[in-house]
Structure formats: structure tokens, C-alpha cells
Design a protein around this motif. Structure first.
Motif: not given
Length: 309
Positions: A19-20, A22-23, A50-52, A54, A276, A280
Motif C-alpha cells: 500500500a502507498e 498518504a500524500t 480523503d484518506s490518501d 495527510e 495531490k 503524484t
């Protein structure tokens, strides 16, 4: 404002499954005041959804050196992207130069940088403040039947929003020969300072038919001054900008003739999305314009309801 740190067991499990992480996005906002607090709250709400991502949010307390240090420390801490609502043009320039040198994606929210060429990992999410000034002055001039005296309450001089809104106002004044600029000054975005400015102008005997303020808070300070001198609501046409909750209430009560809504929710969502995306490796629009929306007594109830949701 960081999200809770994951347990070591959960973190190891994520690593094992590939798993990646978080940004990590760092946000520095110039200060705490009604409109900027709206952006901060909207960013926090987006972060929670948005859990991706921080998110870390700090205030610079309107101090340029503090904000410059915050940007430098965020770069040193290897945040994946930075969002800034700059204290002033110099703070914006510093952020641009430092982020570009470090290769860190940078998003300017609400306040564009003083830079013509923003190529690279940079995105600007804002409303067009020159348009705001034009709209505000057209509406106030119309309310005055295109004749009378107007005073202008600027924000902090050198701040992009203040300069552009004031420029837009003056563009329209130049086309209205019977509307005279009776006085203008900076109230530094402060309700109290705006109140004192207007009290001073009235005490000097300046005839005021309309007041064009660069923000809702300053417009409401002007309203307080009018009341203190016994001038009833509607006698002087007062315009604000930002569409804050206080501004909405001012229009609803009749204290303000108009305000112009900057949608903090739309602005925060676009800024976080741009940060974000660039972090990425994706492409974000260099200019993401969020349109102003005109709030009049005939439309304010709809916006007040939407704001409450």
C-alpha cells in the motif's frame, strides 16, 4: 491538524501489501480571519474525506518572516506538496523560488503570486479580484443612479487581492463621470480600522453615498460607523467582498447592498486536488479560476441555505 498516526502493526501490514503512503501536504495560511478561516475549515473537511492525503496546516500570523520559515521547514521536512495563502508578495515570491529550487509542487490559494511566468510545478487557485472590484463598483454605481460620492476601503496595500479589487473599482469609476472618489485608505482587512476610517471621513464632513470595501469585515466596520453617526441602513450603499457568513447576514439584514462570494469549499477542494495531482506526478492547471458569485438581497437566502449545508 495531522491525522492520527497509524499503529506500527497497521503500518507494517500496509508495507507488506504494497500500500502507498498518504500524500503529505503542508499548508501555510497568512492569518486567522473570517474568510481565511473558511478556507482552513474547508481544507480540514477535505482532508477528513480523503484518506490518501495527510494535511498539516499552520498560520503565519501575518508575518512574512514566519511564513518564509514555514515554507523552508516544509521543504526540509520533505513534504510532497505545499499550499500557501501568502502574507504578501514577498512571501509569495520566496515560496515560489524555494519550492522551484527544491522541486516541490506549490499551490497558491486565493492570493496569486507576483510572478508572470509560473511554469513548472505550480498551480494558482483563486478568484479574479479585478473582476470582483468591477462587479462591486458597477452594482454600487447602479444603486446610486450613477451619481454621487464613493469612498474606497482597501485591504493591506501590496496584497494582491486588495490591489486588484481596488484597481477593478477604479476602472469602473473612470467610466462614471458623475460618481466621484471622495476618499480612500487602507484598513488592513480590519473591521475596527474600517470603522475608524469611516468615522473620520464623516467627522471631516465628507459626503458619502456609497462605500466600496475590499472585504466583508471592513464593509461591516463601515456599517457600524454609519450607525454611530445616526445614518440608517440603506441611506449609504455599502458593498463587501468574500461572501462570508457575516457578509451574508449583512446583506440579509439590509446593512450591505451587495457582497461577492468566494466559494471557500470549491477553492479548498481545487487547491488540495492540484497539490495531490502534482505530488503524484500528474498535471494540474496553472490557473484554476473559481468564479465570483453576486449576492444581493434578492438572492442571499439561497446562498445562506447552501452555506449552512
Amino acid at each position: 491538524m495531522k491525522k492520527a498516526v497509524m499503529s506500527a502493526v497497521l503500518l507494517l501490514g500496509m508495507m507488506a501489501t504494497g500500500a502507498e503512503a498518504a500524500t503529505r501536504v503542508y499548508v501555510t495560511l497568512s492569518r486567522s480571519e473570517t474568510f481565511i478561516d473558511g478556507i482552513r475549515n474547508s481544507l480540514t473537511a477535505e482532508d477528513a474525506r480523503d484518506s490518501d492525503v495527510e494535511l498539516t496546516i499552520d498560520l503565519a500570523n501575518n508575518d512574512r518572516a514566519t511564513q518564509q520559515r514555514q515554507v523552508d521547514e516544509a521543504i526540509k521536512a520533505k513534504y510532497d506538496a505545499i499550499i500557501i495563502l501568502s502574507v504578501d508578495n514577498e512571501a509569495g515570491q520566496h515560496a515560489f523560488d524555494a519550492a522551484k529550487k527544491a522541486g516541490v509542487p506549490l499551490v497558491f490559494v486565493n492570493t496569486p503570486p507576483p510572478i508572470a511566468d509560473v511554469r513548472g510545478k505550480v498551480s494558482i487557485v483563486a478568484c479574479n479580484d479585478i473582476v470582483a472590484g468591477r462587479l462591486q463598483m458597477r452594482l454600487l454605481s447602479g444603486a446610486m443612479n450613477n451619481a454621487g460620492n464613493v469612498v474606497v476601503i482597501r485591504g493591506t496595500d501590496g496584497h494582491a487581492a486588495s490591489d486588484d479589487r481596488s484597481s477593478g473599482i477604479k476602472e469602473i469609476l473612470a467610466t462614471r463621470p458623475n460618481v466621484k472618489l471622495a476618499a480612500e485608505a487602507s484598513a488592513h482587512w480590519s473591521r475596527d480600522e474600517a470603522e475608524q476610517l469611516v468615522l473620520g471621513w464623516l467627522d471631516q464632513g465628507i459626503q458619502i453615498d456609497a462605500i466600496a470595501a475590499n472585504s466583508d469585515e471592513m464593509a461591516l466596520g463601515a456599517v457600524t460607523a454609519l450607525r454611530k453617526r445616526g445614518i440608517p441602513a440603506g441611506k449609504v450603499f455599502v458593498g463587501g467582498t468574500d461572501g462570508t457568513a457575516n457578509g451574508l447576514n449583512g446583506v440579509k439584514s439590509g446593512d450591505l447592498s451587495v457582497t461577492l462570494l468566494q466559494n471557500t469549499g470549491s477553492m479548498a477542494k481545487a487547491a488540495l486536488n492540484s497539490a495531490k495531482t502534482m505530488a503524484t506526478g500528474g498535471y494540474a492547471q496553472q490557473y484554476e479560476w473559481v468564479p465570483y458569485e453576486i449576492l444581493l438581497p434578492t438572492t442571499v437566502d439561497r446562498y445562506a441555505t447552501a452555506q449552512a449545508k
